[in-house]
Scaffold this motif. Structure first.
Motif, PDB file in Angstrom:
ATOM      1  N   HIS A  23      11.871 -10.347  -1.508  1.00  0.00           N
ATOM      2  CA  HIS A  23      11.404  -8.967  -1.509  1.00  0.00           C
ATOM      3  C   HIS A  23      10.165  -8.854  -2.403  1.00  0.00           C
ATOM      4  CE1 HIS A  23      11.335  -4.620  -2.032  1.00  0.00           C
ATOM      5  NE2 HIS A  23      12.160  -4.544  -0.995  1.00  0.00           N
ATOM      6  N   PHE A  24       9.259  -7.984  -2.018  1.00  0.00           N
ATOM      7  CA  PHE A  24       8.017  -7.766  -2.771  1.00  0.00           C
ATOM      8  C   PHE A  24       8.290  -7.516  -4.254  1.00  0.00           C
ATOM      9  CE2 PHE A  24       4.887  -4.907  -4.596  1.00  0.00           C
ATOM     10  CZ  PHE A  24       3.696  -5.563  -4.330  1.00  0.00           C
ATOM     11  N   PHE A  25       9.230  -6.622  -4.565  1.00  0.00           N
ATOM     12  CA  PHE A  25       9.462  -6.258  -5.964  1.00  0.00           C
ATOM     13  C   PHE A  25      10.055  -7.401  -6.778  1.00  0.00           C
ATOM     14  CE2 PHE A  25       9.273  -1.927  -4.101  1.00  0.00           C
ATOM     15  CZ  PHE A  25       8.132  -1.521  -4.783  1.00  0.00           C
ATOM     16  N   ILE A  82       7.996  -3.366   1.802  1.00  0.00           N
ATOM     17  CA  ILE A  82       7.665  -2.098   1.133  1.00  0.00           C
ATOM     18  C   ILE A  82       7.006  -1.098   2.083  1.00  0.00           C
ATOM     19  CG2 ILE A  82       7.558  -3.052  -1.201  1.00  0.00           C
ATOM     20  CD1 ILE A  82       4.458  -3.119  -0.885  1.00  0.00           C
ATOM     21  N   ASP A  83       6.981  -1.395   3.366  1.00  0.00           N
ATOM     22  CA  ASP A  83       6.428  -0.443   4.327  1.00  0.00           C
ATOM     23  C   ASP A  83       7.407   0.709   4.518  1.00  0.00           C
ATOM     24  OD1 ASP A  83       3.954  -1.656   4.980  1.00  0.00           O
ATOM     25  OD2 ASP A  83       4.991  -3.114   6.236  1.00  0.00           O
ATOM     26  N   PRO A  84       6.895   1.892   4.845  1.00  0.00           N
ATOM     27  CA  PRO A  84       7.779   3.057   5.015  1.00  0.00           C
ATOM     28  C   PRO A  84       8.620   2.970   6.287  1.00  0.00           C
ATOM     29  CG  PRO A  84       5.503   3.642   5.509  1.00  0.00           C
ATOM     30  CD  PRO A  84       5.486   2.228   4.985  1.00  0.00           C
ATOM     31  N   GLU A  96       9.124   5.138   8.556  1.00  0.00           N
ATOM     32  CA  GLU A  96       8.436   5.715   9.714  1.00  0.00           C
ATOM     33  C   GLU A  96       7.620   4.666  10.454  1.00  0.00           C
ATOM     34  OE1 GLU A  96       8.817   8.992   6.599  1.00  0.00           O
ATOM     35  OE2 GLU A  96       8.280   6.872   6.605  1.00  0.00           O
ATOM     36  N   LEU A  97       7.037   3.732   9.723  1.00  0.00           N
ATOM     37  CA  LEU A  97       6.258   2.659  10.346  1.00  0.00           C
ATOM     38  C   LEU A  97       7.172   1.740  11.153  1.00  0.00           C
ATOM     39  CD1 LEU A  97       3.328   1.362  10.381  1.00  0.00           C
ATOM     40  CD2 LEU A  97       4.319  -0.260   8.763  1.00  0.00           C
ATOM     41  N   TYR A  98       8.307   1.383  10.569  1.00  0.00           N
ATOM     42  CA  TYR A  98       9.244   0.521  11.275  1.00  0.00           C
ATOM     43  C   TYR A  98       9.771   1.198  12.542  1.00  0.00           C
ATOM     44  CZ  TYR A  98       9.249  -2.459   7.100  1.00  0.00           C
ATOM     45  OH  TYR A  98       8.886  -3.275   6.079  1.00  0.00           O
ATOM     46  N   ARG A  99      10.056   2.501  12.455  1.00  0.00           N
ATOM     47  CA  ARG A  99      10.514   3.234  13.643  1.00  0.00           C
ATOM     48  C   ARG A  99       9.442   3.240  14.725  1.00  0.00           C
ATOM     49  NH1 ARG A  99      13.006   6.755   9.883  1.00  0.00           N
ATOM     50  NH2 ARG A  99      11.265   8.210   9.982  1.00  0.00           N
ATOM     51  N   HIS A 100       8.191   3.444  14.337  1.00  0.00           N
ATOM     52  CA  HIS A 100       7.089   3.439  15.315  1.00  0.00           C
ATOM     53  C   HIS A 100       7.021   2.098  16.043  1.00  0.00           C
ATOM     54  CE1 HIS A 100       3.124   3.555  17.099  1.00  0.00           C
ATOM     55  NE2 HIS A 100       2.700   2.608  16.292  1.00  0.00           N
ATOM     56  N   ILE A 101       7.110   1.018  15.311  1.00  0.00           N
ATOM     57  CA  ILE A 101       7.023  -0.307  15.934  1.00  0.00           C
ATOM     58  C   ILE A 101       8.213  -0.531  16.867  1.00  0.00           C
ATOM     59  CG2 ILE A 101       6.958  -2.802  15.538  1.00  0.00           C
ATOM     60  CD1 ILE A 101       5.643  -2.158  12.787  1.00  0.00           C
ATOM     61  N   ARG A 102       9.406  -0.246  16.386  1.00  0.00           N
ATOM     62  CA  ARG A 102      10.603  -0.466  17.214  1.00  0.00           C
ATOM     63  C   ARG A 102      10.588   0.401  18.472  1.00  0.00           C
ATOM     64  NH1 ARG A 102      13.361  -0.893  11.982  1.00  0.00           N
ATOM     65  NH2 ARG A 102      13.927  -3.082  11.729  1.00  0.00           N
ATOM     66  N   GLY A 125       1.386  -2.192  12.749  1.00  0.00           N
ATOM     67  CA  GLY A 125       1.980  -0.894  13.041  1.00  0.00           C
ATOM     68  C   GLY A 125       1.049   0.261  12.739  1.00  0.00           C
ATOM     69  N   GLY A 126      -0.119  -0.044  12.174  1.00  0.00           N
ATOM     70  CA  GLY A 126      -1.110   0.982  11.877  1.00  0.00           C
ATOM     71  C   GLY A 126      -1.983   1.300  13.080  1.00  0.00           C
ATOM     72  N   LYS A 127      -2.846   2.291  12.921  1.00  0.00           N
ATOM     73  CA  LYS A 127      -3.682   2.773  14.021  1.00  0.00           C
ATOM     74  C   LYS A 127      -4.602   1.684  14.573  1.00  0.00           C
ATOM     75  CE  LYS A 127      -7.323   4.786  11.090  1.00  0.00           C
ATOM     76  NZ  LYS A 127      -7.129   3.785  10.057  1.00  0.00           N
ATOM     77  N   ASP A 128      -5.162   0.848  13.709  1.00  0.00           N
ATOM     78  CA  ASP A 128      -6.058  -0.207  14.176  1.00  0.00           C
ATOM     79  C   ASP A 128      -5.302  -1.239  15.008  1.00  0.00           C
ATOM     80  OD1 ASP A 128      -8.101   1.099  12.771  1.00  0.00           O
ATOM     81  OD2 ASP A 128      -7.773  -0.105  10.974  1.00  0.00           O
TER      82      ASP A 128
END
Length: 184
Positions: free
Chosen positions: A85-87, A61-63, A65-71, A34-37
């Protein structure tokens, strides 16, 4: 091999050629964060006309906004959810990930596309760290501990940050809004 001193059109042509050269009989396993690369390698794969199944490994733990961008912009991406879960792993089992004990990538990023002979496409770039610059190649065998051998294709390994952003602007690619807020 294309190096850091080459023009962006030369780097694009080289990346497209790499994707075409290493196309497996089936499909590539596209690693999409979901990042620029990841946005760039996905566009390059389209330009190359190669067959790719795009996959996103949820870290928990991704924000948002990242999930919205991908969807919103990449509905073809298949989401893979972890067992814990990560935590929970952090607090109850593994402790903090460190440079010497990077359990988090193994647990959250490397769990899919590991069948023998699989060719993964990643957005790894040498400019991101001295270790990546020293250790990574454009096409390399990849076999982390306890996982069958597969292959990694890193078509933008020799791209700079400015190459990535120039390509995004020229191709008018959507990207996660967090970059516009100063996040990297």
């Amino acid at each position: 091999m294309v190096g850091m001193g080459q023009s962006l059109p030369e780097k694009v042509a080289h990346s497209v050629a790499l994707l075409q050269e290493y196309q497996p009989e089936g499909v590539y396993h596209g690693c999409y964060s979901g990042g620029k690369d990841s946005d760039v390698i996905k566009a390059l794969a389209t330009m190359a006309g190669v067959r790719v199944a795009w996959n996103h490994n949820v870290t928990t733990i991704d924000p948002p906004e990242l999930y919205r961008h991908i969807r919103r912009n990449h509905p073809d991406v298949v989401w893979h959810y972890p067992a814990e879960h990560f935590f929970r792993l952090l607090a109850e089992k593994r402790g903090y990930p460190l440079r010497t004990t990077r359990w988090c990538c193994e647990a959250y990023k490397e769990g899919h596309g590991n069948e023998p002979g699989t060719v993964k496409i990643t957005g790894i770039r040498a400019a991101e760290s001295p270790r990546r610059k020293a250790d990574w190649r454009e096409f390399t065998r990849w076999q982390p501990k306890g996982i069958s051998a597969s292959w990694m294709l890193n078509p933008i390994l020799h791209w700079s940050d400015s190459d990535v952003w120039q390509f995004i602007r020229e191709q008018e690619l959507p990207y996660c809004e967090l970059y516009d807020e100063g996040w990297k």
